[in-house]
Design a protein around this motif. Structure first.
Motif, short mmCIF file in Angstrom:
data_model
loop_
_atom_site.label_atom_id
_atom_site.label_comp_id
_atom_site.label_asym_id
_atom_site.label_seq_id
_atom_site.Cartn_x
_atom_site.Cartn_y
_atom_site.Cartn_z
N PRO A 89 0.04 -2.00 -8.09
CA PRO A 89 -0.69 -2.53 -9.25
C PRO A 89 -0.49 -4.02 -9.42
N ASP A 119 -3.09 -1.83 -16.01
CA ASP A 119 -4.24 -1.52 -15.15
C ASP A 119 -4.88 -0.19 -15.53
N LEU A 175 -2.67 2.65 -8.57
CA LEU A 175 -1.35 2.22 -9.03
C LEU A 175 -0.32 2.15 -7.90
#
Length: 191
Positions: free
Chosen positions: A158, A146, A155
């Protein structure tokens, strides 16, 4: 006024590391910057060839496997600096802090941390304490896809793939780099 991250000492470091990484298949280790190329220093930390320059807590709770797949005794494959470039993506300190929290959860998801909302503040405080060790000019890198081309990726939960760097089925982690130290924070999953 910009929010200042907390300073950390040995006791604060230990508390933060155990809060985030003390209960799972994890790896937390730091080492000195001995080379102009920080990737060589990260490789030395992953290969267990260096010790924390401050002599602070390190953890290596990797899952047991029936064979030593790396050939080195380390949880990580013996990567070259060029191979690390292909697998690690730069992230800013906000996503780095999120990822440290997420690594506590199953499949690297904060949403899977039991009773996450009631622990959210303390978990983020622990992550900020860890990040603060490396100072305001630190650089951070992750193997979460990502973050490829997006240093501000979310995150915390994610929805991504990982460029595995270990001998295990899946792994996810964060590398921190300052002018004087490198840190490797990793979680593993083995089917």
């Amino acid at each position: 006024m910009e929010k200042q991250e907390p300073a950390v000492d040995a006791a604060g470091w230990k508390s933060a590391v155990l809060d985030l990484f003390g209960g799972g298949w994890t790896f937390v280790r730091t080492g000195p910057r001995n080379d102009d190329d920080w990737r060589r220093d990260v490789r030395a930390v992953m290969a267990l060839k260096t010790d924390d320059p401050r002599r602070w807590l390190s953890l290596d709770y990797a899952p047991e496997v029936g064979e030593n797949r790396s050939g080195t005794g380390s949880s990580f494959m013996p990567w070259s600096p060029e191979q690390l470039d292909a697998s690690l993506h730069p992230v800013n300190s906000g996503p780095a802090t999120q990822l440290l929290v997420a690594l506590k959860g199953e499949h690297y998801q904060a949403a899977s941390i039991p009773d996450f909302e009631s622990h959210r503040t303390s978990l983020f405080e622990s992550a900020a304490r860890i990040v603060s060790r490396f100072g305001p000019g630190a650089s951070f890198f992750t193997n979460a896809s990502d973050a490829q081309g997006n240093p501000d990726a979310d995150l915390l939960n994610p929805d991504t793939q990982w460029e595995c760097l270990s001998v295990y089925t899946t792994d996810c982690g964060l590398v921190a780099v300052s002018d004087t130290e490198v840190g490797v924070f990793w979680a593993f999953w083995e089917d």
